[in-house]
Every structure is written in structure tokens, then in C-alpha cells.
Enzyme design. Structure first.
Site, PDB file in Angstrom:
ATOM      1  N   TYR A  79     -23.929   2.554  -1.875  1.00  0.00           N
ATOM      2  CA  TYR A  79     -24.975   2.939  -2.829  1.00  0.00           C
ATOM      3  C   TYR A  79     -25.184   1.836  -3.863  1.00  0.00           C
ATOM      4  CZ  TYR A  79     -27.251   5.105  -6.812  1.00  0.00           C
ATOM      5  OH  TYR A  79     -28.111   5.356  -7.850  1.00  0.00           O
TER       6      TYR A  79
ATOM      7  N   GLY B 159     -23.698   3.395   5.739  1.00  0.00           N
ATOM      8  CA  GLY B 159     -22.844   4.103   4.789  1.00  0.00           C
ATOM      9  C   GLY B 159     -23.228   3.783   3.355  1.00  0.00           C
ATOM     10  N   VAL B 160     -23.753   4.797   2.648  1.00  0.00           N
ATOM     11  CA  VAL B 160     -24.147   4.563   1.253  1.00  0.00           C
ATOM     12  C   VAL B 160     -23.299   5.438   0.319  1.00  0.00           C
ATOM     13  CG1 VAL B 160     -26.434   3.565   1.559  1.00  0.00           C
ATOM     14  CG2 VAL B 160     -26.179   6.049   1.702  1.00  0.00           C
ATOM     15  N   GLY B 161     -21.983   5.263   0.417  1.00  0.00           N
ATOM     16  CA  GLY B 161     -21.045   5.953  -0.478  1.00  0.00           C
ATOM     17  C   GLY B 161     -20.852   5.120  -1.740  1.00  0.00           C
ATOM     18  N   HIS B 162     -19.616   5.073  -2.226  1.00  0.00           N
ATOM     19  CA  HIS B 162     -19.342   4.355  -3.483  1.00  0.00           C
ATOM     20  C   HIS B 162     -19.844   2.908  -3.441  1.00  0.00           C
ATOM     21  CE1 HIS B 162     -16.405   7.658  -4.041  1.00  0.00           C
ATOM     22  NE2 HIS B 162     -16.715   7.484  -5.308  1.00  0.00           N
ATOM     23  N   VAL B 163     -19.486   2.193  -2.379  1.00  0.00           N
ATOM     24  CA  VAL B 163     -19.865   0.776  -2.312  1.00  0.00           C
ATOM     25  C   VAL B 163     -21.310   0.630  -1.836  1.00  0.00           C
ATOM     26  CG1 VAL B 163     -19.323  -1.474  -1.323  1.00  0.00           C
ATOM     27  CG2 VAL B 163     -17.469   0.136  -1.818  1.00  0.00           C
TER      28      VAL B 163
ATOM     29  N   LYS C 246       0.863  -1.182   0.000  1.00  0.00           N
ATOM     30  CA  LYS C 246       0.000   0.000   0.000  1.00  0.00           C
ATOM     31  C   LYS C 246       0.898   1.229   0.000  1.00  0.00           C
ATOM     32  CE  LYS C 246      -4.547   0.762   0.576  1.00  0.00           C
ATOM     33  NZ  LYS C 246      -5.686  -0.017   0.165  1.00  0.00           N
TER      34      LYS C 246
HETATM   35  P1  NAD Z   1     -17.089   6.216   0.634  1.00  0.00           P
HETATM   36  O1  NAD Z   1     -16.270   7.237   1.340  1.00  0.00           O
HETATM   37  O2  NAD Z   1     -17.491   6.435  -0.764  1.00  0.00           O
HETATM   38  O3  NAD Z   1     -18.438   5.924   1.474  1.00  0.00           O
HETATM   39  C1  NAD Z   1     -18.477   5.829   2.851  1.00  0.00           C
HETATM   40  C2  NAD Z   1     -19.791   6.429   3.283  1.00  0.00           C
HETATM   41  O4  NAD Z   1     -19.923   6.234   4.704  1.00  0.00           O
HETATM   42  C3  NAD Z   1     -19.891   7.928   3.030  1.00  0.00           C
HETATM   43  O5  NAD Z   1     -21.095   8.219   2.348  1.00  0.00           O
HETATM   44  C4  NAD Z   1     -19.861   8.545   4.425  1.00  0.00           C
HETATM   45  O6  NAD Z   1     -20.622   9.728   4.537  1.00  0.00           O
HETATM   46  C5  NAD Z   1     -20.456   7.421   5.245  1.00  0.00           C
HETATM   47  N1  NAD Z   1     -20.127   7.489   6.671  1.00  0.00           N
HETATM   48  C6  NAD Z   1     -19.003   7.945   7.258  1.00  0.00           C
HETATM   49  N2  NAD Z   1     -19.093   7.823   8.590  1.00  0.00           N
HETATM   50  C7  NAD Z   1     -20.298   7.287   8.842  1.00  0.00           C
HETATM   51  C8  NAD Z   1     -20.976   6.920  10.023  1.00  0.00           C
HETATM   52  N3  NAD Z   1     -20.450   7.110  11.235  1.00  0.00           N
HETATM   53  N4  NAD Z   1     -22.191   6.334   9.908  1.00  0.00           N
HETATM   54  C9  NAD Z   1     -22.764   6.148   8.706  1.00  0.00           C
HETATM   55  N5  NAD Z   1     -22.179   6.504   7.553  1.00  0.00           N
HETATM   56  C10 NAD Z   1     -20.950   7.059   7.610  1.00  0.00           C
HETATM   57  O7  NAD Z   1     -16.260   4.842   0.791  1.00  0.00           O
HETATM   58  P2  NAD Z   1     -16.450   3.525  -0.059  1.00  0.00           P
HETATM   59  O8  NAD Z   1     -15.480   3.530  -1.176  1.00  0.00           O
HETATM   60  O9  NAD Z   1     -17.895   3.303  -0.327  1.00  0.00           O
HETATM   61  O10 NAD Z   1     -15.931   2.433   0.990  1.00  0.00           O
HETATM   62  C11 NAD Z   1     -16.732   2.078   2.106  1.00  0.00           C
HETATM   63  C12 NAD Z   1     -15.942   1.113   2.992  1.00  0.00           C
HETATM   64  O11 NAD Z   1     -15.563  -0.048   2.230  1.00  0.00           O
HETATM   65  C13 NAD Z   1     -14.632   1.694   3.532  1.00  0.00           C
HETATM   66  O12 NAD Z   1     -14.366   1.123   4.787  1.00  0.00           O
HETATM   67  C14 NAD Z   1     -13.592   1.189   2.543  1.00  0.00           C
HETATM   68  O13 NAD Z   1     -12.304   1.101   3.120  1.00  0.00           O
HETATM   69  C15 NAD Z   1     -14.150  -0.183   2.227  1.00  0.00           C
HETATM   70  N6  NAD Z   1     -13.720  -0.699   0.926  1.00  0.00           N
HETATM   71  C16 NAD Z   1     -14.010  -0.008  -0.199  1.00  0.00           C
HETATM   72  C17 NAD Z   1     -13.618  -0.519  -1.427  1.00  0.00           C
HETATM   73  C18 NAD Z   1     -13.950   0.218  -2.720  1.00  0.00           C
HETATM   74  O14 NAD Z   1     -13.842  -0.400  -3.782  1.00  0.00           O
HETATM   75  N7  NAD Z   1     -14.339   1.464  -2.670  1.00  0.00           N
HETATM   76  C19 NAD Z   1     -12.934  -1.740  -1.506  1.00  0.00           C
HETATM   77  C20 NAD Z   1     -12.669  -2.434  -0.320  1.00  0.00           C
HETATM   78  C21 NAD Z   1     -13.070  -1.914   0.893  1.00  0.00           C
END
Ligand code: NAD
Length: 346
Positions: A189, A183-187, A86
Site C-alpha cells: 500500500y 499484494g497491497v498490505g503494509h508495504v 530471528k
Molecule cells: P502484509 O501481510 O501486510 O501484506 C501482504 C498482502 O499480500 C496482504 O494484503 C495479503 O492479503 C496479500 N496477499 C496474500 N496472498 C496473496 C496472493 N496470493 N496474491 C496477492 N496478494 C496476496 O505484509 P507486509 O508487511 O506488507 O509484507 C509483504 C511482504 O514483504 C512479505 O513477504 C514480507 O515478508 C516482506 N517484508 C516486509 C517487511 C515489512 O517491513 N513489513 C520488511 C521486509 C520484508
């Protein structure tokens, strides 16, 4: 063997089984980067570069060490010919020219001669990967590939949810189940969208109220408070926000019988895997169920098609069933069984 408080980081690195750690400072661009290569035994170390602010360099180094180690386990469990590593790039106000900064990082990656392959992570964009690609071939998730790995990670989580439901409920479909997504961010949602299309009832929460409202509108999801999400009387709890959420405080309140989500480092401590087992809650180990993005990145980096990548991602289902069966037979937590299998492969 060194001892003493000043050697804490070295001891931490040793305890994780490192590996080598590289640092680059480039005053002209403000680059301060760490590349932590945990292992190259199975192949080159593929892992994203994180570009965020850290309170101290020590925190950044510790984060790089922990994340690089995690990537080795993730790649091993996904049976990929990859090691783990990383990069962490310290975000500071001195960085005024983003393009020059990521160019300098691209040159740093190239100096690793292919032992480390970089990709997107928190704080980086596809456009940054495109800049890096001008200086090194050792970069995934450029715009030539698919970019955002979130949807592929969500696909892997969905396959993982199918495995948990098969094991726990002997069911092959998800229709009518109730899933709580934190959490409905990238993953999150993308997962909500896929679950909604399969007839799943959704409850969600997000600190970002706009993101939550979009899911309410598009998928009929019920918005609950940040605290309430743990205590919901639902079938599956899907943590997709941040780590450490499975801990002494939350475990007694969780009503779901399955925990399956994308967040990294969900268990606050290893012993919480056993606490979940005792409560008969089936836990899908995070680095197994969230490997979809890594699988996609490597498949496209090799020149495979998205369809081939998705086929590889679907194997997360079989890997999880293997872990669940072994954990049940041996009377051990699923997290411990995953660690054992991964370390055997390393
Ligand atoms: P992201 O930042 O797009 O989404 C995270 C969401 O969680 C955001 O909308 C944020 O507002 C919300 N959030 C933050 N704190 C919160 C809380 N206390 N309660 C509720 N919601 C909260 O991130 P992502 O890319 O969707 O990744 C989500 C998780 O999955 C992370 O832990 C990341 O490390 C893990 N992950 C992601 C990927 C990927 O491909 N993006 C791959 C492996 C693991």
C-alpha cells in the site's frame, strides 16, 4: 558429522552456517519460543519475532533457522553493524493472556544478554513490543520508536526501483511507467502511494479485495486477478505478498523487464536467478531491496532521527547499482552476486 533422517535439522542448520539456537518453554503463559542466532560476527543479531501457527514444531524450527540466516545477509548487505537472528513464537490456543506471554518472551530475550535484539514481525503488534520492553532493553519497533516498519520498507523498495530503472532504462524518473504490485498490505500500500505520487500507472492484485479496492479508489490503480498479475505487459513487477513466486511456472509468463519488490524469498530456488538472467529480466535481490524496515529499526534503536534513518535507507540505491554492475561484468545472476558480497562480509 552426523547423518540420517533424524539429523536433518542439524544438517540444515550446519549448511546455513549456524550459530546457536535457543528454546524456551513456559507452561504458566503457554510460551513456546525459539531464538535462532545465526551470526553475531558483525554485531548483535537483530531480527523480528514471528507469532503464527505452525503445523509442527519442526516447521517452526526450520522457519526460524531460515529467517535468522536471511537476517545476517540482509544486515551485511545494508552494511549495518549487526548479525542475524530471528525468533519464532508458536501460536497455540493455550495462550490466553497475550501480555503475560510476551512478558515471558521479553525475559527470554533478556537472557540472551544483548546477543539478540527482537522486533516486530508477522503476527506481532507494536503493543507486544511495548510489553517486551518492560523486561529487556533489547527490543526495537516499540511505540517509542516508529512502530510499523512497512513504510520504511516501501521507501527502500522505491529507492531500489529507481536503481533498476537507472540501470535498465538509463532513466532518473518513473513518470509514466507501469508497475504491477502483487499484494497491497503494509508495504504494498505504501509503495503504491509513493509510486502514484510520482506519476506511475499502477496495476495491483490482492487476495483481500477490500485492500485492493482502497488502492483503486485512492490511486486509480487497476485491479487484476491473482494470476494475471504475473503476465501483465508492464515495466516493473513488484512482488509484495509472499515468497516462492519466481519459479518454473511463472518465469516464462513474466513480461516485465524488472522485478523489484519487498517479498522475502522471492526465488523458489537459487537457480531461478539464472533463469531470470537468461530472460534478460533484471532482478533486485529481495534481501537487499527490502532492508528499509531493518535499517529504520536499528537507526531508531540507536536513538537516531527518522530523517537520518531515511538517509541510510536511500543507500539501497547505490548498493543495488553496485550489484547490477558486477553481475553484468561477470555475466552472473544478480542474486548470486548479492550472496557472494554478503558472504564475503560475514
Ligand atoms: P502484509 O501481510 O501486510 O501484506 C501482504 C498482502 O499480500 C496482504 O494484503 C495479503 O492479503 C496479500 N496477499 C496474500 N496472498 C496473496 C496472493 N496470493 N496474491 C496477492 N496478494 C496476496 O505484509 P507486509 O508487511 O506488507 O509484507 C509483504 C511482504 O514483504 C512479505 O513477504 C514480507 O515478508 C516482506 N517484508 C516486509 C517487511 C515489512 O517491513 N513489513 C520488511 C521486509 C520484508
Amino acid at each position: 558429522m552426523t547423518t540420517g533422517i533424524n539429523d536433518e535439522l542439524l544438517q540444515y542448520a550446519e549448511s546455513l552456517g549456524y550459530g546457536d539456537v535457543h528454546m524456551k518453554i513456559d507452561a504458566a503463559t503457554g510460551l513456546r519460543a525459539i531464538i535462532a542466532i545465526h551470526s553475531t560476527k558483525r554485531g548483535p543479531a537483530l531480527g523480528g519475532c514471528r507469532f503464527i501457527e505452525y503445523p509442527t514444531t519442526r516447521d517452526a524450527l526450520r522457519d526460524a533457522l531460515r529467517l535468522g540466516w536471511g537476517m545476517s545477509y540482509k544486515a551485511a548487505m545494508a552494511n549495518l553493524p549487526l548479525g542475524g537472528g530471528k525468533a519464532v513464537l508458536l501460536k497455540t490456543p493455550q495462550i490466553t493472556d497475550r501480555e503475560a506471554h510476551f512478558g515471558a518472551f521479553g525475559r527470554f530475550v533478556n537472557e540472551m544478554s544483548g546477543r539478540y535484539i527482537t522486533a516486530m514481525d508477522s503476527g506481532t503488534e507494536v503493543s507486544d513490543m511495548d510489553v517486551i520492553a518492560r523486561y529487556t532493553p533489547y527490543v526495537a519497533s516499540t511505540s517509542r520508536n516508529s512502530g510499523d516498519p512497512g513504510p520504511s520498507t516501501a521507501l527502500g523498495v522505491l529507492r531500489g526501483i529507481f536503481a533498476t530503472v537507472k540501470f535498465k532504462m538509463q532513466r532518473d524518473n518513473l513518470e509514466g511507467l507501469h508497475v504491477a504490485i502483487q499484494g497491497v498490505g503494509h508495504v504494498g500500500y505504501s509503495l503504491a502511494q509513493r509510486l502514484h505520487n510520482l506519476g506511475v500507472r499502477l496495476s495491483i492484485c490482492d487476495r483481500n479485495t477490500e485492500a485492493a479496492k482502497i488502492c483503486e479508489k485512492e490511486f486509480g490503480a487497476k485491479i487484476v486477478s491473482l494470476d494475471e498479475i504475473f503476465k501483465l505487459d508492464c515495466d516493473i513487477f513488484a512482488p509484495c505478498a509472499y515468497g516462492g513466486i519466481i519459479n518454473d511456472e511463472t518465469i516464462p509468463t513474466i513480461k516485465a523487464k524488472i522485478i523489484a519488490g519487498s517479498a522475502n524469498n522471492q526465488l523458489a530456488e537459487l537457480r531461478h536467478g539464472e533463469a531470470l538472467r537468461k530472460r534478460d529480466i533484471l532482478y533486485a535481490p529481495d534481501y537487499v531491496i527490502n532492508a528499509g524496515g531493518l535499517i529504520e529499526a536499528y537507526a531508531l534503536y540507536q536513538g537516531l532521527s527518522m530523517a537520518e534513518a531515511e538517509l541510510q535507507i536511500s543507500h539501497i540505491y547505490d548498493t543495488l547499482l553496485l550489484i547490477f554492475d558486477r553481475a553484468a561484468r561477470e555475466g552472473k545472476p544478480t542474486s548470486q552476486v548479492a550472496d557472494t558480497i554478503a558472504s564475503e562480509r560475514l
